[in-house]
Design an enzyme around this catalytic site. Structure first.
Site, PDB file in Angstrom:
ATOM      1  N   GLN A 179      -5.096 -12.316 -12.975  1.00  0.00           N
ATOM      2  CA  GLN A 179      -4.961 -11.114 -13.806  1.00  0.00           C
ATOM      3  C   GLN A 179      -3.519 -10.905 -14.279  1.00  0.00           C
ATOM      4  OE1 GLN A 179      -6.409  -8.556 -10.481  1.00  0.00           O
ATOM      5  NE2 GLN A 179      -4.856  -7.112 -11.165  1.00  0.00           N
TER       6      GLN A 179
ATOM      7  N   VAL B  88      -3.099   9.865  -7.277  1.00  0.00           N
ATOM      8  CA  VAL B  88      -2.168  10.474  -6.318  1.00  0.00           C
ATOM      9  C   VAL B  88      -0.759  10.329  -6.900  1.00  0.00           C
ATOM     10  CG1 VAL B  88      -1.244  10.376  -3.976  1.00  0.00           C
ATOM     11  CG2 VAL B  88      -3.675   9.941  -4.384  1.00  0.00           C
TER      12      VAL B  88
ATOM     13  N   GLY C  28      -9.230   3.699  -8.158  1.00  0.00           N
ATOM     14  CA  GLY C  28      -8.401   4.836  -8.545  1.00  0.00           C
ATOM     15  C   GLY C  28      -8.473   5.109 -10.043  1.00  0.00           C
TER      16      GLY C  28
ATOM     17  N   HIS D 236      -3.507   4.208  -2.524  1.00  0.00           N
ATOM     18  CA  HIS D 236      -4.486   3.311  -1.902  1.00  0.00           C
ATOM     19  C   HIS D 236      -5.167   4.008  -0.714  1.00  0.00           C
ATOM     20  CE1 HIS D 236      -1.470   0.254  -3.482  1.00  0.00           C
ATOM     21  NE2 HIS D 236      -2.581  -0.148  -4.060  1.00  0.00           N
TER      22      HIS D 236
ATOM     23  N   LEU E  57       0.807  -1.222   0.000  1.00  0.00           N
ATOM     24  CA  LEU E  57       0.000   0.000   0.000  1.00  0.00           C
ATOM     25  C   LEU E  57       0.842   1.275   0.000  1.00  0.00           C
ATOM     26  CD1 LEU E  57      -2.782  -1.024   2.552  1.00  0.00           C
ATOM     27  CD2 LEU E  57      -2.751  -1.327   0.073  1.00  0.00           C
ATOM     28  N   HIS E  58       0.307   2.295  -0.679  1.00  0.00           N
ATOM     29  CA  HIS E  58       0.932   3.618  -0.713  1.00  0.00           C
ATOM     30  C   HIS E  58      -0.187   4.657  -0.588  1.00  0.00           C
ATOM     31  CE1 HIS E  58      -0.549   3.628  -4.815  1.00  0.00           C
ATOM     32  NE2 HIS E  58       0.179   2.556  -5.107  1.00  0.00           N
TER      33      HIS E  58
HETATM   34  P1  AMP Z   1      -3.694  -2.145  -6.864  1.00  0.00           P
HETATM   35  O1  AMP Z   1      -3.285  -2.511  -5.488  1.00  0.00           O
HETATM   36  O2  AMP Z   1      -2.578  -1.656  -7.732  1.00  0.00           O
HETATM   37  O3  AMP Z   1      -4.576  -3.171  -7.517  1.00  0.00           O
HETATM   38  O4  AMP Z   1      -4.619  -0.862  -6.703  1.00  0.00           O
HETATM   39  C1  AMP Z   1      -5.759  -0.887  -5.873  1.00  0.00           C
HETATM   40  C2  AMP Z   1      -6.561   0.361  -6.117  1.00  0.00           C
HETATM   41  O5  AMP Z   1      -5.768   1.505  -5.829  1.00  0.00           O
HETATM   42  C3  AMP Z   1      -7.022   0.490  -7.586  1.00  0.00           C
HETATM   43  O6  AMP Z   1      -8.347   0.979  -7.609  1.00  0.00           O
HETATM   44  C4  AMP Z   1      -6.050   1.495  -8.133  1.00  0.00           C
HETATM   45  O7  AMP Z   1      -6.554   2.233  -9.225  1.00  0.00           O
HETATM   46  C5  AMP Z   1      -5.834   2.394  -6.917  1.00  0.00           C
HETATM   47  N1  AMP Z   1      -4.587   3.145  -7.067  1.00  0.00           N
HETATM   48  C6  AMP Z   1      -3.350   2.640  -7.326  1.00  0.00           C
HETATM   49  N2  AMP Z   1      -2.450   3.640  -7.464  1.00  0.00           N
HETATM   50  C7  AMP Z   1      -3.141   4.795  -7.292  1.00  0.00           C
HETATM   51  C8  AMP Z   1      -2.775   6.182  -7.320  1.00  0.00           C
HETATM   52  N3  AMP Z   1      -1.531   6.571  -7.564  1.00  0.00           N
HETATM   53  N4  AMP Z   1      -3.744   7.092  -7.102  1.00  0.00           N
HETATM   54  C9  AMP Z   1      -5.020   6.706  -6.864  1.00  0.00           C
HETATM   55  N5  AMP Z   1      -5.431   5.423  -6.822  1.00  0.00           N
HETATM   56  C10 AMP Z   1      -4.504   4.473  -7.033  1.00  0.00           C
END
Ligand code: AMP
Length: 301
Positions: free
Chosen positions: A52, A195, A166, A28, A24-25
């Site tokens: 996926q 973000v 996101g 998230h 997480l960052h």
């Molecule tokens: P992931 O863990 O990469 O599958 O992302 C989980 C959720 O976090 C998804 O809905 C992504 O679009 C969102 N997300 C990932 N990076 C960002 C970011 N930089 N800004 C906003 N949402 C994000």
């Protein structure tokens, strides 16, 4: 998970859900905060979804930091965390639900990986036709089938009132929205802005793969998008010209290999010739072996 979520809803609480793959960052966490602001109870999930990932992609090395993730989510006041095993999400043909529950948290995040890459068997899939073959779906065959299927399963487990995604994954947003519409799912999809790091790089769990030099080169994605935005704001409406200028910026960084640079309708992901009615400018490129994506939305003229 289902009974905990149901209990919350029966108590009249509005349930918000943030699906993630962990590592997480702030991107998230922005979704968690949006869910917190709009809902009474926030559920997050951490699941690195094998279906996926393509056979030659980064499933085995995808960053995992389960215990730190738990701390971050706890700090944000997330009430429920769903961190299923691959076996729970993709039950074996004999109906067993995968490995037992008393393993370490790290193994629980993706137990199969400890023993190599066991890929789940699955006969039933959610395929969002058309959309699934565009943008990332074209470069990563089967990717959106895996995404739509796992999100449908997660929605079924959590039954949220609203789910938070996101804008960073713009094509994913289009696929999920269409799935929700087509399957009459009773969940509101909320999309939150991208973000970025202070220098403009879109936050991503995969940024951890970049060394310092690659990290600098990766900024070209955002630079190319800004160039297109600048020209659009100056009145250029012709998508072909805008694309040419964006692609030129990427080409200027010779070590970055373009996957796609497209201007599309944000709902259908079909290319558009003219940007007058609100469009998505999306880019994917390889920096070394790391595939990064980014995008901007251009508002209607
Ligand atoms: P992931 O863990 O990469 O599958 O992302 C989980 C959720 O976090 C998804 O809905 C992504 O679009 C969102 N997300 C990932 N990076 C960002 C970011 N930089 N800004 C906003 N949402 C994000």
């Amino acid at each position: 998970m289902r009974s905990a979520c149901r209990a919350a809803r029966y108590a009249g609480k509005r349930l918000g859900f943030v699906p993630t793959m962990g590592a997480l960052h702030e991107g998230h966490l922005s979704l968690v905060r949006a869910a917190r602001a709009a809902c009474d109870i926030v559920t997050a999930s951490i699941f690195v979804n094998p279906t996926q990932f393509g056979p030659n992609e980064d499933l085995a090395k995808y960053p995992r930091s389960f215990e730190r993730d738990c701390e971050l989510l706890e700090r944000e006041g997330v009430e429920l965390l769903f961190a299923p095993t691959v076996g729970e999400m993709y039950p074996a043909a004999d109906g067993s639900a995968g490995p037992p529950q008393d393993q370490s948290l790290a193994d629980r995040a993706c137990p199969e990986l400890a023993e190599g890459s066991v890929r789940p068997t699955q006969n039933t899939w959610v395929t969002v036709e058309g959309l699934s073959d565009r943008l990332d779906g074209r470069s990563r065959p089967g990717h959106f089938r895996g995404v739509a299927t796992v999100v449908a399963k997660l929605f079924h487990a959590v039954e949220p009132d609203a789910a938070f995604f996101g804008q960073k994954d713009a094509a994913q947003v289009a696929v999920i929205r269409r799935m929700v519409r087509d399957l009459n799912l009773a969940v509101k999809i909320v999309v939150c802005p991208i973000v970025r790091e202070a220098d403009g790089l879109a936050m991503s769990s995969r940024n951890a793969y970049l060394d310092a030099e690659q990290r600098k080169r990766a900024l070209v994605l955002h630079r190319a998008l800004l160039r297109v935005q600048e020209l659009a704001e100056a009145g250029e409406r012709d998508a072909a010209k805008l694309l040419a200028s964006g692609r030129e910026v990427i080409a200027g960084e010779s070590s970055v290999r373009l996957d796609y640079f497209e201007i599309v309708d944000p709902d259908t992901l079909e290319p558009v010739a003219d940007i007058s009615s609100g469009t998505l400018v999306a880019v994917a490129a390889f920096v070394g072996t790391t595939r990064l994506i980014d995008n901007i939305l251009l508002r209607s003229a």
